[in-house]
Design an enzyme around this catalytic site. Structure first.
Site, PDB file in Angstrom:
ATOM      1  N   HIS A 210       0.803  -1.228   0.000  1.00  0.00           N
ATOM      2  CA  HIS A 210       0.000   0.000   0.000  1.00  0.00           C
ATOM      3  C   HIS A 210       0.836   1.279   0.000  1.00  0.00           C
ATOM      4  O   HIS A 210       0.278   2.368  -0.060  1.00  0.00           O
ATOM      5  CB  HIS A 210      -0.966   0.016   1.188  1.00  0.00           C
ATOM      6  CG  HIS A 210      -0.294   0.292   2.501  1.00  0.00           C
ATOM      7  ND1 HIS A 210       0.440  -0.669   3.157  1.00  0.00           N
ATOM      8  CD2 HIS A 210      -0.225   1.410   3.256  1.00  0.00           C
ATOM      9  CE1 HIS A 210       0.915  -0.141   4.267  1.00  0.00           C
ATOM     10  NE2 HIS A 210       0.542   1.121   4.358  1.00  0.00           N
TER      11      HIS A 210
HETATM   12  C1  UD1 Z   1      -2.773   5.129   6.286  1.00  0.00           C
HETATM   13  C2  UD1 Z   1      -1.488   5.466   7.019  1.00  0.00           C
HETATM   14  C3  UD1 Z   1      -0.471   4.344   6.853  1.00  0.00           C
HETATM   15  C4  UD1 Z   1      -1.061   3.013   7.245  1.00  0.00           C
HETATM   16  C5  UD1 Z   1      -2.315   2.784   6.420  1.00  0.00           C
HETATM   17  C6  UD1 Z   1      -2.929   1.454   6.756  1.00  0.00           C
HETATM   18  C7  UD1 Z   1      -0.982   7.871   7.010  1.00  0.00           C
HETATM   19  C8  UD1 Z   1      -0.124   8.924   6.437  1.00  0.00           C
HETATM   20  N1  UD1 Z   1      -0.869   6.660   6.469  1.00  0.00           N
HETATM   21  O1  UD1 Z   1      -2.490   5.173   4.900  1.00  0.00           O
HETATM   22  O2  UD1 Z   1       0.635   4.609   7.684  1.00  0.00           O
HETATM   23  O3  UD1 Z   1      -0.133   1.988   7.017  1.00  0.00           O
HETATM   24  O4  UD1 Z   1      -3.222   3.855   6.701  1.00  0.00           O
HETATM   25  O5  UD1 Z   1      -4.104   1.230   6.105  1.00  0.00           O
HETATM   26  O6  UD1 Z   1      -1.728   8.135   7.945  1.00  0.00           O
HETATM   27  N2  UD1 Z   1     -10.024   4.807   2.272  1.00  0.00           N
HETATM   28  C9  UD1 Z   1     -11.143   4.031   2.207  1.00  0.00           C
HETATM   29  N3  UD1 Z   1     -11.719   3.635   3.371  1.00  0.00           N
HETATM   30  C10 UD1 Z   1     -11.226   3.995   4.583  1.00  0.00           C
HETATM   31  C11 UD1 Z   1     -10.080   4.787   4.632  1.00  0.00           C
HETATM   32  C12 UD1 Z   1      -9.479   5.176   3.476  1.00  0.00           C
HETATM   33  O7  UD1 Z   1     -11.624   3.675   1.150  1.00  0.00           O
HETATM   34  O8  UD1 Z   1     -11.809   3.609   5.612  1.00  0.00           O
HETATM   35  C13 UD1 Z   1      -9.357   5.251   1.050  1.00  0.00           C
HETATM   36  C14 UD1 Z   1      -9.212   6.762   0.998  1.00  0.00           C
HETATM   37  O9  UD1 Z   1     -10.279   7.345   0.397  1.00  0.00           O
HETATM   38  C15 UD1 Z   1      -7.935   6.937   0.216  1.00  0.00           C
HETATM   39  C16 UD1 Z   1      -7.126   5.700   0.536  1.00  0.00           C
HETATM   40  O10 UD1 Z   1      -8.032   4.751   1.080  1.00  0.00           O
HETATM   41  O11 UD1 Z   1      -8.192   6.958  -1.155  1.00  0.00           O
HETATM   42  C17 UD1 Z   1      -5.997   5.998   1.463  1.00  0.00           C
HETATM   43  O12 UD1 Z   1      -6.440   6.350   2.790  1.00  0.00           O
HETATM   44  P1  UD1 Z   1      -5.594   7.333   3.747  1.00  0.00           P
HETATM   45  O13 UD1 Z   1      -6.230   7.444   5.064  1.00  0.00           O
HETATM   46  O14 UD1 Z   1      -5.280   8.580   3.004  1.00  0.00           O
HETATM   47  O15 UD1 Z   1      -4.177   6.701   3.974  1.00  0.00           O
HETATM   48  P2  UD1 Z   1      -3.667   5.202   3.819  1.00  0.00           P
HETATM   49  O16 UD1 Z   1      -3.000   5.068   2.490  1.00  0.00           O
HETATM   50  O17 UD1 Z   1      -4.731   4.243   4.177  1.00  0.00           O
END
Ligand code: UD1
Length: 364
Positions: A210
C-alpha cells in the site's frame, strides 16, 4: 480523577490502542486513578478498515468521533487539528496519548501540545530515514512535540537519546501490537475463502502492498506482480488489497494467474492467514513485527525499515523494490528455506499494563 485522551485514526492504530484500553479498564476496576476518553479521528471509516477491528478486538465504541474522512495529507491534518482543538476547548484532558505514525497521530499531538496538554507517544523513536514516507514525517514531528516516549526497542531509545531526549522521559515498555497478537492467537480463524481456495498451512503466500512508492505507479506495480507471479512457482498468492492499491490495479493489463485478490481482512482472519503462510511479502511495517513473533518468513518490498529488530532478531529481510531482487529471494526461500528468527526484548504481551503503570506514576 485524571482524564487522558487515547487517539486512534487509522487501521494500524487499532491493534495498538486495544491493550492500553484494556489495561486502563482493568486498573479502573481495581480503583486506579486514571480515566480515558477514546477519540477516533475518522481517518479510516469503512467497516473493513475500522469498525471490524473495534468489534474483534473488544475495543469499546469511541467516546468521540471527529469524522474527518478521506482527503490529502494536508486536508486530513488540518481537519483533525481543527476538530480536536474544538473538543479540547470544550472538554480538556490532562494528557493526549497517541500511537504509531499515521496522520491522526501527528495532528493530535501538535494540537494538544499547543494547548499545553502533555503528549505521550507510543511507538516513539523509530525512524526509517526515508523522508519520502509520510509516516516518517509524522514520527519525527510527533516525537518533537511529545513529553513522554514509550518505546518498542533499544534502537528507538538510542535514536531519542541522540536527538536530545532525557533518559527519564523514555520508557522502554515493549510492543502493544504484540500484546494484541498474543492475546488473540487462540482466536485466529480462517477467512471465508479458505476452503474455496483449498488453502493449506504452508501452501500459499500472503501479499500486502500500500506504500505510494509501490502502488501509485501502474508500470512498477505490474513489473513487481509479474516477478512475484514467476517467483512463487504457482503457489497461490493471497493479495489483501488496500483501497489505495485497488485504484492502481484497475489500470493493469496482465496479472499472474496464481494471484488472488481479497478485500482488506479483519484482524483475526488476516493473522490466521499470516500465521500459516509459506511467507509474507509486504511493504507494511507492523506486519513485519507480527511475522517475527509468529516465526513466519517475511520479505519487505521497501528500501528501509524503521523496525530494524525485525531483521536483526526476527524473520524479516529488506529486499528493496527491484523485481529481480524479489525473484532471487523467492528462489532462495524455495531452495534453502528461511532464517528462523527470535522475539525482540519485551515483546511479551505485557506492554499495555506497563504503559498504564507508568502513566499512573507520571499523572496521579
Ligand atoms: C494510512 C497510514 C499508513 C497506514 C495505512 C494502513 C498515514 C499517512 N498513512 O495510509 O501509515 O499503514 O493507513 O491502512 O496516515 N479509504 C477508504 N476507506 C477507509 C479509509 C481510506 O476507502 O476507511 C481510502 C481513501 O479514500 C484513500 C485511501 O483509502 O483513497 C488511502 O487512505 P488514507 O487514510 O489517506 O491513507 P492510507 O494510504 O490508508
Amino acid at each position: 480523577m485524571t482524564m487522558i485522551d487515547i487517539i486512534a485514526g487509522a487501521r494500524p492504530n487499532f491493534m495498538k490502542i486495544a491493550p492500553i484500553i484494556h489495561a486502563m479498564e482493568a486498573r479502573r476496576a481495581a480503583g486506579g486513578p486514571l480515566r480515558h476518553r477514546l477519540v477516533h479521528t475518522g481517518q479510516h471509516y469503512d467497516a473493513r478498515m475500522s469498525g471490524d477491528f473495534f468489534e474483534q478486538l473488544g475495543i469499546p465504541l469511541p467516546d468521540v468521533n471527529l469524522e474527518v474522512g478521506s482527503g490529502t495529507q494536508a486536508e486530513q491534518t488540518a481537519a483533525i487539528m481543527v476538530r480536536y482543538e474544538k473538543l479540547l476547548l470544550q472538554a480538556p484532558s490532562a494528557l493526549c496519548l497517541v500511537v504509531g505514525d499515521v496522520t491522526s497521530t501527528m495532528a493530535c499531538a501538535i494540537t494538544a501540545q499547543k494547548m499545553k496538554i502533555r503528549v505521550a507517544h507510543v511507538e516513539a523513536g523509530i525512524r526509517s530515514g526515508d523522508w519520502s514516507m509520510p509516516e516518517e514525517i509524522n514520527r519525527m514531528t510527533t516525537d518533537a512535540v511529545s513529553n513522554w516516549f514509550f518505546t518498542t526497542s533499544a534502537f528507538a531509545n538510542d535514536t531519542l537519546r541522540r536527538s536530545g531526549v532525557a533518559d527519564e522521559r523514555i520508557f522502554f515498555v515493549g510492543n502493544t501490537m504484540i500484546d494484541t497478537l498474543l492475546a488473540n492467537m487462540e482466536r485466529l480463524r480462517p477467512p471465508v475463502f479458505w476452503n474455496d481456495l483449498a488453502l493449506e498451512p504452508g501452501g500459499y503466500f500472503v501479499l500486502t502492498l500500500h506504500r505510494p512508492s509501490n502502488v501509485d505507479g501502474s508500470t512498477h506495480l505490474e513489473r513487481l506482480l509479474t516477478a512475484l507471479g514467476e517467483g512463487t512457482r504457482g503457489v497461490p498468492i493471497i493479495f489483501s488489497v488496500h483501497p489505495r492499491t485497488r485504484k492502481t490495479l484497475r489500470a493493469l493489463s496482465s496479472l499472474p494467474s496464481n494471484l488472488y485478490f481479497v478485500d482488506p481482512q479483519p484482524y483475526l482472519e488476516f493473522n490466521h492467514l499470516v500465521r500459516h503462510a509459506k511467507a509474507v511479502i509486504t511493504d507494511s511495517g507492523g506486519i513485519t513485527e507480527e511475522t517475527s513473533v509468529m516465526g513466519v518468513p517475511c520479505m519487505t518490498l521497501r528500501d528501509s525499515t524503521e523496525r530494524p529488530e525485525t531483521v536483526s532478531v526476527g524473520t524479516n529481510e529488506i529486499l528493496g523494490t527491484d523485481p529481480a531482487a524479489v525473484r532471487a529471494a523467492l528462489d532462495r526461500l524455495f531452495t534453502h528455506g528461511w532464517k528462523k528468527g527470535g522475539i525482540p526484548e519485551k515483546w511479551d504481551g505485557r506492554t499495555g499494563e506497563r504503559i498504564v503503570a507508568v502513566l499512573e506514576g507520571l499523572l496521579a
